[in-house]
Design a protein around this motif. Structure first.
Motif, PDB file in Angstrom:
ATOM      1  N   GLU A   1      -1.209  -8.110   4.782  1.00 55.52           N
ATOM      2  CA  GLU A   1      -0.266  -9.041   5.423  1.00 55.52           C
ATOM      3  C   GLU A   1       1.074  -9.018   4.692  1.00 55.52           C
ATOM      4  O   GLU A   1       2.140  -9.002   5.320  1.00 55.52           O
ATOM      5  N   ALA A   2       1.045  -9.006   3.371  1.00 57.47           N
ATOM      6  CA  ALA A   2       2.282  -8.940   2.590  1.00 57.47           C
ATOM      7  C   ALA A   2       3.030  -7.642   2.900  1.00 57.47           C
ATOM      8  O   ALA A   2       4.251  -7.634   3.060  1.00 57.47           O
ATOM      9  N   LYS A   3       2.301  -6.545   3.000  1.00 53.36           N
ATOM     10  CA  LYS A   3       2.902  -5.247   3.327  1.00 53.36           C
ATOM     11  C   LYS A   3       3.576  -5.306   4.696  1.00 53.36           C
ATOM     12  O   LYS A   3       4.694  -4.822   4.876  1.00 53.36           O
ATOM     13  N   ARG A   4       2.896  -5.908   5.666  1.00 52.84           N
ATOM     14  CA  ARG A   4       3.456  -6.040   7.018  1.00 52.84           C
ATOM     15  C   ARG A   4       4.756  -6.843   6.988  1.00 52.84           C
ATOM     16  O   ARG A   4       5.760  -6.473   7.589  1.00 52.84           O
ATOM     17  N   GLN A   5       4.747  -7.960   6.240  1.00 53.40           N
ATOM     18  CA  GLN A   5       5.929  -8.812   6.161  1.00 53.40           C
ATOM     19  C   GLN A   5       7.100  -8.107   5.480  1.00 53.40           C
ATOM     20  O   GLN A   5       8.240  -8.188   5.942  1.00 53.40           O
ATOM     21  N   VAL A   6       6.807  -7.406   4.396  1.00 54.81           N
ATOM     22  CA  VAL A   6       7.860  -6.682   3.684  1.00 54.81           C
ATOM     23  C   VAL A   6       8.455  -5.600   4.572  1.00 54.81           C
ATOM     24  O   VAL A   6       9.673  -5.434   4.648  1.00 54.81           O
ATOM     25  N   ARG A   7       7.590  -4.870   5.264  1.00 55.68           N
ATOM     26  CA  ARG A   7       8.076  -3.800   6.150  1.00 55.68           C
ATOM     27  C   ARG A   7       8.965  -4.387   7.249  1.00 55.68           C
ATOM     28  O   ARG A   7      10.016  -3.828   7.576  1.00 55.68           O
ATOM     29  N   GLU A   8       8.561  -5.498   7.813  1.00 57.90           N
ATOM     30  CA  GLU A   8       9.342  -6.152   8.866  1.00 57.90           C
ATOM     31  C   GLU A   8      10.718  -6.563   8.338  1.00 57.90           C
ATOM     32  O   GLU A   8      11.741  -6.322   8.989  1.00 57.90           O
ATOM     33  N   ILE A   9      10.765  -7.165   7.164  1.00 66.23           N
ATOM     34  CA  ILE A   9      12.032  -7.582   6.557  1.00 66.23           C
ATOM     35  C   ILE A   9      12.886  -6.363   6.235  1.00 66.23           C
ATOM     36  O   ILE A   9      14.096  -6.339   6.483  1.00 66.23           O
TER      37      ILE A   9
END
Length: 104
Positions: free
Chosen positions: A57-65
Motif C-alpha cells: 500500500e505504501a508503494k502504491r501511494q508513493v508511486r501515485e504521488i
C-alpha cells in the motif's frame, strides 16, 4: 527493487548504497511492518525480502504521488528542454558518484 522477492547485489548498486546500509534500511522497514524476511528453502544463506500488505500500500501511494509530481513539474516544459535537463542531472549524479566513490 524489481518485482521479485529477493534483493541482489545489482539492486544494491542501483540504490547506490553499501551492503551494510541496505541491511539497516531493511531492518527498519521490517521493524515498521513494510517488509518481511524469510529464508530461502533451497539455500538458507539467502534471505528473501517481501513486501507486506502495508508495504504494498505504501508503494502504491508513493508511486501515485511520484507520477503526479513528475507530471506537474513537467507541465509547460518543452520535451527537448526536459530531456536536456534530465541529461544534465544524470551527468551531475555520475560525477558525484565517482568522487564519492574515491572517498569510500
Amino acid at each position: 527493487m524489481r518485482k521479485r522477492s529477493k534483493a541482489t547485489d545489482r539492486d544494491r548498486q542501483e540504490l547506490d548504497v553499501r551492503g551494510s546500509t541496505l541491511s539497516k534500511m531493511i531492518d527498519r522497514l521490517e521493524r515498521d511492518g513494510y517488509v518481511e524476511r524469510n529464508i530461502a528453502t533451497l539455500d538458507a544463506r539467502i534471505k528473501l525480502i517481501t513486501l507486506t500488505p502495508r508495504g504494498a500500500e505504501a508503494k502504491r501511494q508513493v508511486r501515485e504521488i511520484w507520477i503526479s509530481m513528475e507530471s506537474e513539474l513537467a507541465k509547460g516544459i518543452p520535451l527537448g528542454e526536459l530531456e536536456e535537463f534530465c541529461a544534465g542531472l544524470q551527468s551531475t549524479r555520475n560525477m558525484l558518484k565517482r568522487r564519492v566513490g574515491r572517498l569510500r
